[in-house]
Motif scaffolding. Structure first.
Motif: not given
Length: 312
Positions: A134-137, A187-190, A210-216
């Motif tokens: 989350l901190s990176l996002m 939006k991306y965090i949710k 798998e990480l890159v596939a996550l929104p945001g």
């Protein structure tokens, strides 16, 4: 059975071979979600050959890329690999040592407020990894001080996957404001938190893909998450600071236009043992000395070695 030409060349102790090299960035390794996250930044080439035989008539001379191996008496049995000097920037080792010297105080914002410092040390490993992600996002297009403030407010509310999913968008937006593009990040965090709950039991993936596939979540965030949360060096994390400095120092064969292009170019030659160090080192250098505008070249130990210094 050897041809006459091959026998002759073996007799004088050398062999001429054509060479094919392939090298590229390593992909993320699958890590076990049960092991405690190290939460620290720390982790070849296939050689092909082909021989040729002389022909009686050859209309056009064939140009070959050649290299020479030592004779059988000079090498061990089965040592087939050739090593040739790869491209590397001029003076890069001295430039790196100078940057290390300038960064020895570890007093840049990234050193106190980066992703390694934004999670709750008392939380279970799974929660700590989620907080790192989350901190990176939140950090994208945002100063470390602002990111750290947002993380502090979130942690005061109990920062877990479940708490974020139970929080309404307005409250989440208020807590993370004024990080850059905070509405999109809500939006991306949710979305990402829902995926983590449904597919990963509230943990974060342990692979780069798998990480890159996550929104945001972009490549830089994913590489840092692998390093900080899982202790795996999956590649070089390149942000705007690293992108800018690498181009100023001419650490790529040609100028690059994006952080991701810079990452690929840097990984082609930079020794892998330096990959985990280079992000924090250059980010802090970019925050204190090699600024985007009006860089402090007069105070830089690389002034005489930096190709861009005289043009800035």
């Amino acid at each position: 059975m050897c041809s006459p030409q091959e026998s002759s060349m073996n007799a004088v102790g050398v062999r001429m071979v054509t060479r094919s090299r392939s090298r590229g960035p390593a992909t993320g390794q699958q890590g076990s979600r049960e092991k405690p996250a190290p939460l620290r930044r720390e982790e070849a080439a296939a050689e092909g050959r082909k021989s040729y035989s002389p022909v009686k008539r050859q209309r056009k001379a064939q140009r070959l890329n050649v290299a020479y191996e030592a004779s059988e008496g000079e090498k061990g049995e089965g040592a087939e690999h050739l090593q040739s000097p790869a491209w590397e920037p001029q003076d890069w080792r001295q430039q790196l040592e100078n940057i290390r010297a300038m960064r020895s105080g570890k007093d840049a914002p990234v050193d106190q407020l980066g992703a390694e410092h934004c999670y709750d040390l008392s939380a279970p490993p799974k929660v700590r990894r989620y907080q790192v992600l989350l901190s990176l996002m939140l950090s994208s297009q945002t100063k470390d001080q602002v990111t750290a403030g947002a993380m502090q407010r979130l942690r005061a509310q109990g920062l877990t996957v479940d708490s974020i999913l139970q929080m309404d968008d307005s409250t989440l937006g208020t807590l993370i404001y004024p990080v850059g593009f905070w509405r999109n990040k809500v939006k991306y965090i949710k979305q990402t938190s829902a995926i983590l709950q449904q597919r990963y039991d509230g943990d974060i993936p342990a692979s780069l893909a798998e990480l890159v596939a996550l929104p945001g979540v972009g490549p830089k965030m994913a590489h840092l998450a692998m390093a900080v949360a899982w202790g795996t060096v999956s590649g070089i994390a390149v942000d705007t600071h690293v992108h800018r400095i690498v181009n100023r120092l001419r650490w790529t064969k040609k100028a690059t236009k994006s952080p991701e292009e810079t990452r690929r170019a840097l990984e082609e030659w930079l020794p892998r043992e330096l990959w985990s160090e280079i992000n924090g080192l250059l980010v802090g250098f970019g925050q204190q000395t090699c600024l985007p505008l009006r860089p402090r070249c007069q105070a830089c130990l690389n002034q005489a070695l930096c190709p861009a210094a005289h043009g800035l």
